[in-house]
Scaffold this active site. Structure first.
Site: not given
Length: 311
Positions: A113, A139, A205
């Site tokens: 991430s 996270y 996307s």
């Protein structure tokens, strides 16, 4: 893509599920808690933990694509979120990777991430793959620690490690804030975003991200690299709202509320973090990704927004 034997985690998830549909020429083995309905792929049921035995699932596997994770949530109810994030995202990941190396797996691809780099960018300076890891929440910390452990494992075992850091991922079936915003605009609510023009946010996307994952499975130059992922077309909040209206054939009814009003409301309601995500920037420089892999995102932002708007 050449035929490989791929172990995929997170096949029930947003990214893993989309990737599964794109791996038709490969033998795919699914590792997870819940079998997929109507799936013809071999399935091994297991929790992600630091003690699970994945030996049978890894037999003959050449590549692991690890998409499963304990995902980021805005209001985590856990009393110790860091421990819970690390249990899955760090320790369980390393357990799977160690066993993959022992089984002779050639390449381990880890979906990380951009939160490893931080929560925001400023002064028009996007995050680079060469920046230090500066995670700001549990996270992000769990993903950063997993990355570091995987890199060390790769150095000692010779298993190739590939790490991909995406920002917000969207597309058909997206949930959370992106879906809510799309829905409100589709219903004609006049949201107050027209004046938020000075920020820029990178998105990716799920279709572009999956294309990159597929490239990273087989590209020789992907080995032992970290890649940032985006659509390579950053948008302001005002531009995002306008595009959401366009793909739903709605008039852009966004209201021109000054940015200082958002800042004031954030302070008064003790919601400055939430406001910062709305008016602030989070940009990624994907030059390293494009140049190393000779890759560019094949799908436009508008393509992804149209599919995300599907009912």
């Amino acid at each position: 893509m050449s035929v490989e034997r791929i172990l995929l985690t997170g096949a029930n998830g947003f990214v893993g599920g989309q990737l599964l549909t794109e791996l038709n020429d490969n033998e795919v083995i699914i590792l997870g808690r819940t079998p997929l309905l109507h799936s013809q792929h071999k399935f091994f049921q297991s929790e992600l933990s630091d003690s699970a035995d994945y030996t049978i699932a890894l037999n003959g596997v050449t590549h692991v694509v690890h998409c499963a994770a304990r995902v980021h949530v805005m209001k985590d109810p856990s009393s110790d979120p860091l421990s819970e994030f690390c249990a899955v995202n760090t320790h369980a990941t390393l357990n799977l990777a160690r066993q993959a190396a022992d089984a002779g797996v050639k390449r381990f691809i880890f979906l990380s991430s951009i939160k490893v780099n931080g929560e925001s960018t400023s002064n028009g300076l996007p995050f680079s793959v060469f920046d230090k890891r500066l995670p700001a929440d549990p996270y992000g910390v769990s993903k950063a620690e997993a990355e570091q452990s995987l890199i060390k494992l790769g150095e000692t075992t010779g298993m190739e490690i590939v790490i991909i850091r995406p920002p917000l991922v969207y597309g058909e079936g997206v949930k959370a804030n992106f879906a809510s915003l799309m829905r409100f605009i589709g219903k004609g609510f006049p949201l107050p975003f027209r004046s938020i023009k000075g920020n820029k946010r990178s998105l990716v996307s799920v279709y572009n991200l999956v294309d990159l994952l597929k490239i990273c499975i087989e590209h020789p130059k992907a080995a032992n690299q970290i890649f940032l992922a985006s659509d390579d077309n950053d948008l302001s909040t005002a531009e995002m709202a306008a595009l959401m209206a366009k793909v739903q054939n709605r008039e852009n009814l966004a209201l021109p509320i000054p940015v200082w009003c958002f800042k004031l409301v954030g302070k008064l309601l003790n919601k400055s973090d939430m406001v910062d995500r709305l008016i602030g920037s989070l940009q990624l420089d994907i030059t390293h990704t494009k140049e190393t892999l000779n890759w560019k995102p094949p799908y436009s932002v508008e393509h992804g927004f149209k599919l995300a708007a599907k009912k």
